[in-house]
Write an enzyme that holds these catalytic residues in place. Structure first.
Site, PDB file in Angstrom:
ATOM      1  N   GLU A  98      91.986 -11.472  95.719  1.00  0.00           N
ATOM      2  CA  GLU A  98      90.952 -12.742  95.462  1.00  0.00           C
ATOM      3  C   GLU A  98      91.049 -13.458  94.381  1.00  0.00           C
ATOM      4  OE1 GLU A  98      86.908 -11.329  95.310  1.00  0.00           O
ATOM      5  OE2 GLU A  98      87.498  -9.528  94.159  1.00  0.00           O
ATOM      6  N   HIS A 123      78.258  -6.879  92.986  1.00  0.00           N
ATOM      7  CA  HIS A 123      77.376  -7.884  92.854  1.00  0.00           C
ATOM      8  C   HIS A 123      75.831  -7.433  93.079  1.00  0.00           C
ATOM      9  CE1 HIS A 123      80.236 -10.975  92.313  1.00  0.00           C
ATOM     10  NE2 HIS A 123      80.865 -10.654  93.258  1.00  0.00           N
TER      11      HIS A 123
END
Length: 256
Positions: A150, A45
């Site tokens: 995740e 990110h």
């Protein structure tokens, strides 16, 4: 100084943070001075340049502060590049299959575990002349490889993922996990608690470790209490905001 793996084997519970925003290489010294055991540079990110990550890792190596990297995706060039910089290990985001985990091992570990390219006059050897075979065996042993679980699919395949030789950590990403389950940020939901427990059980069954990343301390502490050993708390920008919230005290207001 003991390696992270040695400390995990001794039963220590390690606490790191995620570096998401700030690229100043002295950040490694600051985090070490604050008591963190390691940090992970977020190249999934984050918007770091290759040089910025290299500088962060270089300073971290100089002070024996373990620095890992969350790679953007499972590609050979990502794994190789950060390992050559001297990263202590890699975190693969959104791991959903044993095939992805095996590819991570193949790219990050030398033979016989993998097929990492051999180039020894690099930052990962501190540019020292080393015995190639001895160095590569030691690097294979010390490098930490983490698979981030995740998603529902990742949970469903976590037993196969953590059975892959060379993978060390089943690491939970709770935000994306709760999003994928359709219950965003409901960390106490029975389905999420069961998913966490399944990751823990898979890690234990395979002789591996597990951990989770939370921005706040409250949801993290119960899982530390239940034995998770490789955890992350907050981030560089989050910690800055946490400290800066004290500004309210100077203005005669309650602390945020």
């Amino acid at each position: 100084m003991s390696s992270l793996k040695e400390r995990l084997r001794q039963g220590e519970q390690l606490l790191g943070t995620m570096v998401t925003t700030f690229a100043g290489p002295d950040l490694a010294k600051i985090l070490q001075g604050c008591g963190f055991d390691y940090f992970i540079v977020d190249c999934e990110h984050g918007s770091f340049t290759t040089r910025e990550v290299a500088d962060l890792i270089a300073v971290a190596r100089g002070i024996a502060m373990p620095a890992l990297v969350r790679i953007p995706e499972m590609r050979r060039e990502h794994a190789l590049k950060f390992m050559e910089m001297g990263a202590s290990g890699l975190l693969l985001p959104n791991t959903e299959s044993a095939e992805q985990a095996q590819l991570l091992v193949d790219c990050a570990k030398y033979a016989p575990l993998g097929h990492r390219g051999v180039s020894l006059s690099r930052p990962h050897t501190d540019f020292k002349k080393v015995n190639g075979l001895d160095y590569m065996l030691r690097a294979n042993e010390e490098t930490i490889l983490m698979c981030q679980i995740e998603s529902r699919r990742g949970v469903e395949h976590v037993e196969e993922i953590l059975a892959v030789e060379g993978i060390d950590i089943g690491f939970i990403g709770p935000n994306d996990m709760t999003q994928d389950y359709g219950i965003l940020n409901q960390f106490d939901h029975p389905a999420i608690v069961a998913a966490f427990e399944r990751v823990m059980a898979a890690a234990k069954a395979n002789g591996k470790w597990c951990g989770v990343h939370f921005g706040a301390a409250a949801p993290l502490k119960p899982w530390i209490g239940r034995g998770m050993q490789m955890n992350l708390w907050n981030s560089d920008s989050g910690l800055l905001a946490l400290g800066a919230a004290r500004l309210a005290q100077l203005r005669g207001k309650e602390q945020a």
